[in-house]
Scaffold this active site. Sequence first.
Site, PDB file in Angstrom:
ATOM      1  N   LYS A   1       0.670  -1.185  -0.097  1.00 14.73           N
ATOM      2  CA  LYS A   1      -0.137  -0.099   0.081  1.00 14.73           C
ATOM      3  C   LYS A   1       0.779   1.137  -0.006  1.00 14.73           C
ATOM      4  CE  LYS A   1      -4.234  -1.807   0.094  1.00 14.73           C
ATOM      5  NZ  LYS A   1      -4.172  -3.421   0.116  1.00 14.73           N
TER       6      LYS A   1
HETATM    7  C1  LIG Z   1      -5.410  -4.113   0.711  1.00 13.76           C
HETATM    8  C2  LIG Z   1      -6.978  -4.189   0.729  1.00 13.76           C
HETATM    9  C3  LIG Z   1      -7.494  -4.677   1.752  1.00 13.76           C
HETATM   10  C4  LIG Z   1      -6.864  -4.939   3.387  1.00 13.76           C
HETATM   11  O1  LIG Z   1      -5.955  -5.720   2.960  1.00 13.76           O
HETATM   12  P1  LIG Z   1      -4.835  -6.359   4.254  1.00 13.76           P
HETATM   13  O2  LIG Z   1      -3.880  -7.094   3.510  1.00 13.76           O
HETATM   14  O3  LIG Z   1      -5.636  -7.291   5.082  1.00 13.76           O
HETATM   15  O4  LIG Z   1      -4.450  -5.007   4.976  1.00 13.76           O
HETATM   16  C5  LIG Z   1      -8.714  -4.626   1.886  1.00 13.76           C
HETATM   17  N1  LIG Z   1      -9.470  -4.042   0.775  1.00 13.76           N
HETATM   18  C6  LIG Z   1      -8.790  -3.624  -0.217  1.00 13.76           C
HETATM   19  C7  LIG Z   1      -9.549  -3.240  -1.402  1.00 13.76           C
HETATM   20  C8  LIG Z   1      -7.485  -3.796  -0.323  1.00 13.76           C
HETATM   21  O5  LIG Z   1      -6.806  -3.482  -1.689  1.00 13.76           O
END
Ligand SMILES: *Cc1c(COP(=O)(O)O)cnc(C)c1O
Length: 386
Positions: free
Chosen positions: A221
């Site tokens: 992210k």
């Molecule tokens: C990254 C993401 C999440 C959460 O992901 P984690 O890997 O659990 O932190 C949730 N929804 C979307 C759309 C994502 O891209």
Amino acid sequence: MYSRFVEFDRVVKFIQETYNTKDFLPLHEPRFIGNEKKYVNEAIDSTFVSSVGKYVIEFEEMMAKFVGSKYAVATSNGTSALHIGLKLVGVDENSEVITQPLTFIATANAIAYCNAKPIFVDVDRDTLGLSAQKLEAFLEASTFLNEDNECVNKTTNKIIKACVPMHTFGHACKIEEIVEICNRYNIIVVEDAAESLGSYYKGQHTGTFGKVGIFSFNGNKIITTGGGGMIVTDDETLAKRAKHISTTAKVPDPYEYIHDEVGYNYRLTNLAAAMGVGQMESLEFFIGKQRELAFKYKEFFKELELKFIEEPKDSSSNYWLNAVILKDRETRDEFLKYTNNKGVMTRSIWRLMNKLEMFKEAQCGDLSNAQWLEDRVVNISSSVVL
Ligand SMILES: *Cc1c(COP(=O)(O)O)cnc(C)c1O
């Protein structure tokens, strides 16, 4: 056929020049250019490495301030934040939850963790997020309000409790319109803003339009804590409850272990939060760099047949993950093969949730836009260019 590969080659060369390397290029690598190591070391030296410590509090405060919400509660990852978020607004085994079919699996999984049923409503082609227009059409045709003013699904007779729009790749969906429609139908909005830290709709930060919003700090992210998440809300009761149920529902007591419901061990560690505080200090810089890169891509792709996806109207995007639209699925597959063979990592957008084994029984609206995008969208290099 020939010119297609000439274009693909131009893309590969442009990306390699942009990142000034011919080595393998991942889609999105984290960058640590600030105080991350210093803060993580401080956390270790303090012995507060687990879920209690000053960095957790500091990280929560920084996030609340940045997005403009009253409260922020840190969690172990974005998925757990979404799970807690849905529980906070009362999603349970009798509930149905509307979301988009074009999303990362976590969105649909969190609904399933609550034993609720997802309903998939189409996305817009320009925002890549839940379509306000299709949502309204679905609710108008397929639901009614009962005597308690709850939104009842005509097909299943179940209550549609919540709606989870997602801001795909950091591009804001038409969230104001979606909240307005959901308010009319008494549906609570939980915003999956996992990808959109630093993205705004009409000047307001994504994740703050719904009753609850969530963010992710997974390694790929815009900022990362290794793994982590955040719940944001303006509702004090919900914030307190979020902290309570994500901390094993432990009731304060000087001596005894007392828990008043089945809670979760979903808190973020102080160690991870220390990294998060360091990353937060670079966030504005990263957003600026991502927008600069997107602008370069936009200019470059103007001359090509491939279409670069730009931030939608009324919004400012963090351009977390850049994406292009290919002519059709066959061209998409050729592009994926060509670029990955050259060491420039690209990936297709997600397979639609309703096509996956565990969600194939789910109720769906007309999903023509989602299908169109699934066939054509490919993510291209998006690490911050230093
Ligand atoms: C990254 C993401 C999440 C959460 O992901 P984690 O890997 O659990 O932190 C949730 N929804 C979307 C759309 C994502 O891209």
